[in-house]
Scaffold this motif. Structure first.
Motif, PDB file in Angstrom:
ATOM      1  N   THR A  53       0.877  -1.171   0.000  1.00 47.00           N
ATOM      2  CA  THR A  53       0.000   0.000   0.000  1.00 47.00           C
ATOM      3  C   THR A  53       0.913   1.219   0.000  1.00 47.00           C
ATOM      4  O   THR A  53       1.858   1.294   0.778  1.00 47.00           O
ATOM      5  N   MET A  54       0.622   2.176  -0.875  1.00 52.15           N
ATOM      6  CA  MET A  54       1.571   3.262  -1.130  1.00 52.15           C
ATOM      7  C   MET A  54       0.888   4.621  -1.137  1.00 52.15           C
ATOM      8  O   MET A  54      -0.104   4.818  -1.851  1.00 52.15           O
ATOM      9  N   ASP A  55       1.436   5.547  -0.367  1.00 54.69           N
ATOM     10  CA  ASP A  55       1.001   6.939  -0.439  1.00 54.69           C
ATOM     11  C   ASP A  55       1.637   7.577  -1.674  1.00 54.69           C
ATOM     12  O   ASP A  55       2.657   7.093  -2.182  1.00 54.69           O
ATOM     13  N   ILE A  56       1.052   8.652  -2.155  1.00 49.75           N
ATOM     14  CA  ILE A  56       1.605   9.327  -3.327  1.00 49.75           C
ATOM     15  C   ILE A  56       2.601  10.406  -2.931  1.00 49.75           C
ATOM     16  O   ILE A  56       3.739  10.434  -3.410  1.00 49.75           O
ATOM     17  N   GLU A  57       2.195  11.303  -2.032  1.00 52.29           N
ATOM     18  CA  GLU A  57       3.061  12.426  -1.651  1.00 52.29           C
ATOM     19  C   GLU A  57       3.876  12.056  -0.423  1.00 52.29           C
ATOM     20  O   GLU A  57       3.340  11.913   0.676  1.00 52.29           O
ATOM     21  N   MET A  58       5.196  11.909  -0.620  1.00 48.66           N
ATOM     22  CA  MET A  58       6.123  11.582   0.471  1.00 48.66           C
ATOM     23  C   MET A  58       7.452  12.282   0.234  1.00 48.66           C
ATOM     24  O   MET A  58       7.810  12.548  -0.916  1.00 48.66           O
ATOM     25  N   PRO A  59       8.199  12.585   1.294  1.00 46.10           N
ATOM     26  CA  PRO A  59       9.521  13.193   1.121  1.00 46.10           C
ATOM     27  C   PRO A  59      10.545  12.174   0.628  1.00 46.10           C
ATOM     28  O   PRO A  59      10.291  10.972   0.645  1.00 46.10           O
ATOM     29  N   ILE A  60      11.678  12.670   0.186  1.00 50.60           N
ATOM     30  CA  ILE A  60      12.830  11.875  -0.271  1.00 50.60           C
ATOM     31  C   ILE A  60      12.526  11.170  -1.593  1.00 50.60           C
ATOM     32  O   ILE A  60      13.232  11.371  -2.584  1.00 50.60           O
ATOM     33  N   MET A  61      11.491  10.302  -1.603  1.00 48.43           N
ATOM     34  CA  MET A  61      11.050   9.680  -2.849  1.00 48.43           C
ATOM     35  C   MET A  61       9.537   9.520  -2.803  1.00 48.43           C
ATOM     36  O   MET A  61       9.001   8.887  -1.894  1.00 48.43           O
ATOM     37  N   ASP A  62       8.845  10.124  -3.786  1.00 49.42           N
ATOM     38  CA  ASP A  62       7.377  10.065  -3.791  1.00 49.42           C
ATOM     39  C   ASP A  62       6.892   8.700  -4.258  1.00 49.42           C
ATOM     40  O   ASP A  62       7.667   7.860  -4.740  1.00 49.42           O
ATOM     41  N   GLY A  63       5.585   8.477  -4.124  1.00 49.06           N
ATOM     42  CA  GLY A  63       5.012   7.177  -4.426  1.00 49.06           C
ATOM     43  C   GLY A  63       5.095   6.781  -5.888  1.00 49.06           C
ATOM     44  O   GLY A  63       5.309   5.608  -6.211  1.00 49.06           O
ATOM     45  N   ILE A  64       4.928   7.750  -6.798  1.00 51.08           N
ATOM     46  CA  ILE A  64       4.965   7.431  -8.230  1.00 51.08           C
ATOM     47  C   ILE A  64       6.358   6.971  -8.636  1.00 51.08           C
ATOM     48  O   ILE A  64       6.527   5.965  -9.340  1.00 51.08           O
ATOM     49  N   THR A  65       7.373   7.687  -8.179  1.00 47.06           N
ATOM     50  CA  THR A  65       8.752   7.281  -8.464  1.00 47.06           C
ATOM     51  C   THR A  65       9.044   5.922  -7.867  1.00 47.06           C
ATOM     52  O   THR A  65       9.688   5.070  -8.498  1.00 47.06           O
ATOM     53  N   ALA A  66       8.551   5.690  -6.655  1.00 44.90           N
ATOM     54  CA  ALA A  66       8.771   4.405  -5.990  1.00 44.90           C
ATOM     55  C   ALA A  66       8.137   3.261  -6.773  1.00 44.90           C
ATOM     56  O   ALA A  66       8.735   2.189  -6.928  1.00 44.90           O
ATOM     57  N   VAL A  67       6.923   3.486  -7.278  1.00 43.57           N
ATOM     58  CA  VAL A  67       6.253   2.450  -8.068  1.00 43.57           C
ATOM     59  C   VAL A  67       7.090   2.107  -9.305  1.00 43.57           C
ATOM     60  O   VAL A  67       7.282   0.928  -9.633  1.00 43.57           O
ATOM     61  N   LYS A  68       7.570   3.124  -9.995  1.00 44.27           N
ATOM     62  CA  LYS A  68       8.396   2.886 -11.181  1.00 44.27           C
ATOM     63  C   LYS A  68       9.633   2.058 -10.834  1.00 44.27           C
ATOM     64  O   LYS A  68       9.990   1.115 -11.538  1.00 44.27           O
ATOM     65  N   GLU A  69      10.287   2.419  -9.721  1.00 46.47           N
ATOM     66  CA  GLU A  69      11.498   1.699  -9.302  1.00 46.47           C
ATOM     67  C   GLU A  69      11.176   0.261  -8.913  1.00 46.47           C
ATOM     68  O   GLU A  69      11.909  -0.668  -9.263  1.00 46.47           O
ATOM     69  N   ILE A  70      10.092   0.076  -8.200  1.00 45.92           N
ATOM     70  CA  ILE A  70       9.705  -1.272  -7.765  1.00 45.92           C
ATOM     71  C   ILE A  70       9.375  -2.151  -8.959  1.00 45.92           C
ATOM     72  O   ILE A  70       9.771  -3.321  -9.028  1.00 45.92           O
ATOM     73  N   MET A  71       8.639  -1.600  -9.930  1.00 45.00           N
ATOM     74  CA  MET A  71       8.270  -2.388 -11.096  1.00 45.00           C
ATOM     75  C   MET A  71       9.497  -2.759 -11.939  1.00 45.00           C
ATOM     76  O   MET A  71       9.486  -3.758 -12.649  1.00 45.00           O
ATOM     77  N   GLY A  72      10.559  -1.957 -11.826  1.00 45.26           N
ATOM     78  CA  GLY A  72      11.771  -2.254 -12.572  1.00 45.26           C
ATOM     79  C   GLY A  72      12.688  -3.238 -11.885  1.00 45.26           C
ATOM     80  O   GLY A  72      13.525  -3.866 -12.534  1.00 45.26           O
ATOM     81  N   SER A  73      12.536  -3.392 -10.561  1.00 47.55           N
ATOM     82  CA  SER A  73      13.449  -4.255  -9.809  1.00 47.55           C
ATOM     83  C   SER A  73      12.758  -5.467  -9.188  1.00 47.55           C
ATOM     84  O   SER A  73      13.221  -6.599  -9.349  1.00 47.55           O
ATOM     85  N   ASN A  74      11.666  -5.232  -8.464  1.00 49.01           N
ATOM     86  CA  ASN A  74      10.935  -6.318  -7.797  1.00 49.01           C
ATOM     87  C   ASN A  74       9.437  -6.129  -8.034  1.00 49.01           C
ATOM     88  O   ASN A  74       8.713  -5.689  -7.133  1.00 49.01           O
ATOM     89  N   PRO A  75       8.924  -6.418  -9.222  1.00 49.54           N
ATOM     90  CA  PRO A  75       7.506  -6.164  -9.522  1.00 49.54           C
ATOM     91  C   PRO A  75       6.573  -6.752  -8.464  1.00 49.54           C
ATOM     92  O   PRO A  75       6.613  -7.945  -8.180  1.00 49.54           O
ATOM     93  N   THR A  76       5.760  -5.864  -7.875  1.00 56.89           N
ATOM     94  CA  THR A  76       4.869  -6.236  -6.774  1.00 56.89           C
ATOM     95  C   THR A  76       3.559  -5.467  -6.934  1.00 56.89           C
ATOM     96  O   THR A  76       3.581  -4.277  -7.248  1.00 56.89           O
ATOM     97  N   PRO A  77       2.411  -6.115  -6.716  1.00 53.54           N
ATOM     98  CA  PRO A  77       1.145  -5.379  -6.791  1.00 53.54           C
ATOM     99  C   PRO A  77       1.110  -4.218  -5.799  1.00 53.54           C
ATOM    100  O   PRO A  77       1.448  -4.381  -4.628  1.00 53.54           O
ATOM    101  N   VAL A  78       0.694  -3.039  -6.294  1.00 51.15           N
ATOM    102  CA  VAL A  78       0.659  -1.834  -5.461  1.00 51.15           C
ATOM    103  C   VAL A  78      -0.752  -1.257  -5.441  1.00 51.15           C
ATOM    104  O   VAL A  78      -1.380  -1.078  -6.494  1.00 51.15           O
ATOM    105  N   LEU A  79      -1.234  -0.958  -4.237  1.00 52.80           N
ATOM    106  CA  LEU A  79      -2.497  -0.256  -4.028  1.00 52.80           C
ATOM    107  C   LEU A  79      -2.168   1.153  -3.569  1.00 52.80           C
ATOM    108  O   LEU A  79      -1.549   1.339  -2.520  1.00 52.80           O
ATOM    109  N   MET A  80      -2.551   2.157  -4.358  1.00 51.37           N
ATOM    110  CA  MET A  80      -2.236   3.542  -4.031  1.00 51.37           C
ATOM    111  C   MET A  80      -3.322   4.147  -3.138  1.00 51.37           C
ATOM    112  O   MET A  80      -4.507   3.837  -3.289  1.00 51.37           O
ATOM    113  N   PHE A  81      -2.912   5.042  -2.243  1.00 57.43           N
ATOM    114  CA  PHE A  81      -3.838   5.891  -1.493  1.00 57.43           C
ATOM    115  C   PHE A  81      -3.708   7.306  -2.039  1.00 57.43           C
ATOM    116  O   PHE A  81      -2.596   7.808  -2.215  1.00 57.43           O
ATOM    117  N   SER A  82      -4.843   7.942  -2.345  1.00 56.28           N
ATOM    118  CA  SER A  82      -4.781   9.268  -2.943  1.00 56.28           C
ATOM    119  C   SER A  82      -5.908  10.146  -2.423  1.00 56.28           C
ATOM    120  O   SER A  82      -6.890   9.665  -1.865  1.00 56.28           O
TER     121      SER A  82
END
Length: 371
Positions: A53-82
């Motif tokens: 479960t992933m928030d969108i607005e976060m410091p250091i690395m936001d949720g959208i960037t994190a999703v992109k990185e995760i899908m490129g390294s360890n693809p995992t289903p993500v549920l966003m909170f917005s």
């Protein structure tokens, strides 16, 4: 075995709240939490969760960037909170483009009419996503593809929102059109629907000869932004449906969030009627409501497609359409993010075809316009 969940949010209160809710279900286990996207990347590698479960607005690395990185390294289903705002809608659609599978409003009072219902919905969504593997969204063994078609399919895996070039659909040579005549294409979907609709609609030609009705379970704040995004990607026109719209060929009408979309007899194709509907309806918009309306106006001249989604919305409307003589298709299990809605119409004996997502646009074109 319990589904392992990673909770990511910069708010310690929200992390604790989500963790407590998920832990109430014996089939869910919160294995870790993270305060930002950078921490999430490390926790994904360490704990190998089944769902995030992933928030969108976060410091250091936001949720959208994190999703992109995760899908490129360890693809995992993500549920966003917005948030249910215009900016929140745009960011959520960006997250879905990046690879997230579903979303929920961050304010629990926006999820459902009461707290218990909101809790159950969150648990159900996490369990549904946790039962899927991401690589199964685009199955590679379902059809025999030539090397050229493999390359074509690979090129379709990600769409740039500014890229409106023609993309050749994957051809299933075994598909045979029925020869039926149609006047409307209607598509209903929920979880996983935004990406599925994008894959299908971007492959329809600008001169597609029938109007298209789209019912996507989505909040009222999101449907205007989603319609604009689809319109920018597609060769056909896409708009959020408005009360009184006269249906035109080559135009797709997206049911507004929080309302119901019906069709009235008028002219060659009909007129759209948008109403608030009954307060106790589980879905606004509802696939059942629109399908039922289409059955009265178009009788046997509709092709109705049920795509990925939780629950069984669309089954009873599909029953009415089939009784009227229209055709019902369902997305297959392997390519569905959640095989709920397609399964409901298939198990009820209403669907005549079960089709993989990457073959759906080509099948629609062959069936409705013979190409």
């Amino acid at each position: 075995m319990a589904i392992k969940v990673l909770v990511v949010d910069d708010s310690s209160f929200f992390r604790r709240r989500v963790s407590e809710i998920l832990s109430q279900d014996p089939n869910l286990e919160v294995v870790a939490d993270a305060r930002n996207g950078k921490e999430a990347l490390a926790k994904v590698a360490e704990f190998k969760p089944n769902v995030i479960t992933m928030d969108i607005e976060m410091p250091i690395m936001d949720g959208i960037t994190a999703v992109k990185e995760i899908m490129g390294s360890n693809p995992t289903p993500v549920l966003m909170f917005s948030s249910l705002t215009h900016d929140g809608a745009q960011a959520t659609l960006d997250a879905l483009d990046a690879g997230a599978l579903d979303f929920l409003p961050k304010k629990f009072e926006d999820i459902a009419t009461n707290r218990d219902q909101a809790i159950r919905l969150l648990q159900q969504k996490v369990k549904a996503l946790g039962q899927r593997r991401l690589f199964r969204r685009i199955p590679r063994a379902s059809v025999d593809l030539s090397e050229s078609n493999r390359a074509a399919r690979s090129s379709q895996s990600t769409f740039n929102r500014n890229d409106k070039r023609d993309i050749a659909p994957v051809v299933n040579a075994s598909f045979k059109a029925s020869g039926k005549q149609y006047k409307v294409l209607v598509i209903g979907t929920s979880t996983g629907g935004p990406v599925a609709l994008q894959r299908i609609l971007t492959q329809l030609p600008a001169n597609y000869p029938h109007p298209i009705l789209l019912i996507q379970h989505m909040p009222a704040a999101f449907t205007p932004a989603f319609a604009v995004r689809l319109n920018g990607l597609c060769k056909i026109q896409v708009k959020e449906a408005e009360n009184g719209d006269v249906m035109k060929p080559g135009c797709a009408y997206l049911a507004p969030g929080g309302l119901q979309m019906l069709i009235e007899k008028s002219g060659a194709y009909g007129r759209i009627k948008v109403i608030s509907g009954k307060e106790d309806m589980n879905y606004k918009p509802s696939v059942d409501i629109t399908f039922a309306s289409v059955s009265k106006v178009f009788a046997d001249k509709a092709l109705a497609v049920v795509l990925t989604g939780m629950g069984a919305d669309g089954r009873e409307g599909a029953r009415l359409l089939k009784t009227a003589g229209s055709s019902i298709w369902a997305q297959d299990e392997a390519s569905s993010v959640v095989y709920g809605m397609p399964q409901a119409v298939t198990q009820a004996g209403l669907s005549s075809k079960s089709i993989a997502l990457e073959q759906m646009a080509n099948a629609i074109l062959k069936e409705t316009i013979g190409r």
